[in-house]
Design a protein around this motif. Structure first.
Motif, PDB file in Angstrom:
ATOM      1  N   SER A 196      -7.423   1.738 -20.497  1.00 29.83           N
ATOM      2  CA  SER A 196      -7.598   2.101 -19.085  1.00 29.83           C
ATOM      3  C   SER A 196      -6.486   3.046 -18.652  1.00 29.83           C
ATOM      4  O   SER A 196      -5.465   3.190 -19.329  1.00 29.83           O
ATOM      5  CB  SER A 196      -7.607   0.846 -18.197  1.00 29.83           C
ATOM      6  N   GLU A 197      -6.706   3.716 -17.519  1.00 32.08           N
ATOM      7  CA  GLU A 197      -5.697   4.604 -16.966  1.00 32.08           C
ATOM      8  C   GLU A 197      -5.519   4.296 -15.487  1.00 32.08           C
ATOM      9  O   GLU A 197      -6.451   3.829 -14.821  1.00 32.08           O
ATOM     10  CB  GLU A 197      -6.087   6.069 -17.156  1.00 32.08           C
ATOM     11  N   TYR A 198      -4.322   4.567 -14.971  1.00 24.48           N
ATOM     12  CA  TYR A 198      -3.983   4.229 -13.600  1.00 24.48           C
ATOM     13  C   TYR A 198      -3.276   5.409 -12.940  1.00 24.48           C
ATOM     14  O   TYR A 198      -2.178   5.791 -13.341  1.00 24.48           O
ATOM     15  CB  TYR A 198      -3.093   2.971 -13.549  1.00 24.48           C
ATOM     16  N   ASP A 199      -3.960   6.007 -11.973  1.00 22.44           N
ATOM     17  CA  ASP A 199      -3.373   7.074 -11.191  1.00 22.44           C
ATOM     18  C   ASP A 199      -2.614   6.421 -10.036  1.00 22.44           C
ATOM     19  O   ASP A 199      -3.196   5.664  -9.266  1.00 22.44           O
ATOM     20  CB  ASP A 199      -4.489   7.983 -10.665  1.00 22.44           C
ATOM     21  N   PHE A 200      -1.328   6.678  -9.937  1.00 19.20           N
ATOM     22  CA  PHE A 200      -0.535   6.022  -8.898  1.00 19.20           C
ATOM     23  C   PHE A 200       0.345   7.042  -8.182  1.00 19.20           C
ATOM     24  O   PHE A 200       0.762   8.059  -8.757  1.00 19.20           O
ATOM     25  CB  PHE A 200       0.315   4.890  -9.493  1.00 19.20           C
ATOM     26  N   SER A 201       0.609   6.763  -6.911  1.00 28.31           N
ATOM     27  CA  SER A 201       1.459   7.637  -6.114  1.00 28.31           C
ATOM     28  C   SER A 201       2.062   6.839  -4.969  1.00 28.31           C
ATOM     29  O   SER A 201       1.641   5.719  -4.689  1.00 28.31           O
ATOM     30  CB  SER A 201       0.647   8.821  -5.575  1.00 28.31           C
ATOM     31  N   TRP A 202       3.043   7.425  -4.351  1.00 29.43           N
ATOM     32  CA  TRP A 202       3.621   6.807  -3.161  1.00 29.43           C
ATOM     33  C   TRP A 202       4.154   7.907  -2.244  1.00 29.43           C
ATOM     34  O   TRP A 202       4.269   9.070  -2.638  1.00 29.43           O
ATOM     35  CB  TRP A 202       4.716   5.795  -3.526  1.00 29.43           C
ATOM     36  N   GLU A 203       4.437   7.554  -1.017  1.00 25.47           N
ATOM     37  CA  GLU A 203       4.836   8.541  -0.006  1.00 25.47           C
ATOM     38  C   GLU A 203       6.299   8.916  -0.150  1.00 25.47           C
ATOM     39  O   GLU A 203       7.101   8.105  -0.630  1.00 25.47           O
ATOM     40  CB  GLU A 203       4.563   7.979   1.382  1.00 25.47           C
TER      41      GLU A 203
END
Length: 203
Positions: A196-203
């Protein structure tokens, strides 16, 4: 999950867990922390009868947080928790996300997690090294790689992971927030039966 008439209806995520259990080998293990936090989640989100049914999956085993147990045991316990809590908390996907969050709370409260959380800064290097270290100390299976798309936007690839996407989404949000990130977003995608893959981000 059960319908209002008591008929059993298996969710896609339950079938995914069963498939993962079939693909696991005797060499694949997970830390006891994940098993104990799953039981704690059932206790806080369900009732003692639900806890007793989940405890039956473990038999008489005494759980120690950083001792290795067969990953099949964790999958079986997670599956039992989903079946106990699904009808009360919005279905299997939501329960898996909550279980991942609870596991991450336990992990980040441990000595390993606390040490990482107290490091200065929330830059990509700090987040990347922390995420990699966390997964390294909590399981002996699979491979993980990180790709950075911008200073606060990355993609985590997991190979041979034995828990479904919503579980990891919930865990990653919790971990990133405890590492100092705010406005965290995590979106998982399927690459294969155990990938699986996980696209993650934050402000």
């Amino acid at each position: 999950m059960r319908t209002s008439h008591g008929t059993w209806m298996q969710s896609d995520w339950e079938r995914s867990l069963e498939q993962m259990m079939e693909l696991a080998t005797s060499l694949d293990t997970a830390r006891g922390l994940f098993l104990s936090r799953t039981l704690e989640a059932v206790r806080s989100l369900g009732d003692e009868a639900a806890v007793a049914r989940c405890q039956a999956v473990l038999g008489q085993q005494r759980l120690l947080d950083f001792v290795n147990y067969p990953v099949t045991l964790l999958i079986r316990l997670t599956l039992a928790a989903v079946r106990e809590l699904g009808s009360r908390h919005g279905g299997a996907e939501q329960v898996l996300r909550m279980l991942g969050q609870k596991a991450a709370v336990g992990l980040m409260s441990s000595a390993v997690g606390s040490a990482m959380a107290t490091q200065v800064g929330t830059g990509s290097n700090h987040i990347a090294s922390s995420l990699q270290a966390i997964y390294k100390v909590t399981s002996n299976y699979g491979e993980r790689s990180m790709e950075w798309l911008s200073p606060r936007h990355g993609r985590l690839i997991m190979r041979r992971s034995f828990l479904p996407i919503p579980y990891h989404e919930g865990a990653m949000v919790e971990v990133l927030e405890r590492l100092g990130a705010r406005g965290v977003r995590v979106q998982g995608g399927v690459l294969g039966p155990l990938d699986s893959e996980y696209d993650f981000s934050w402000e």
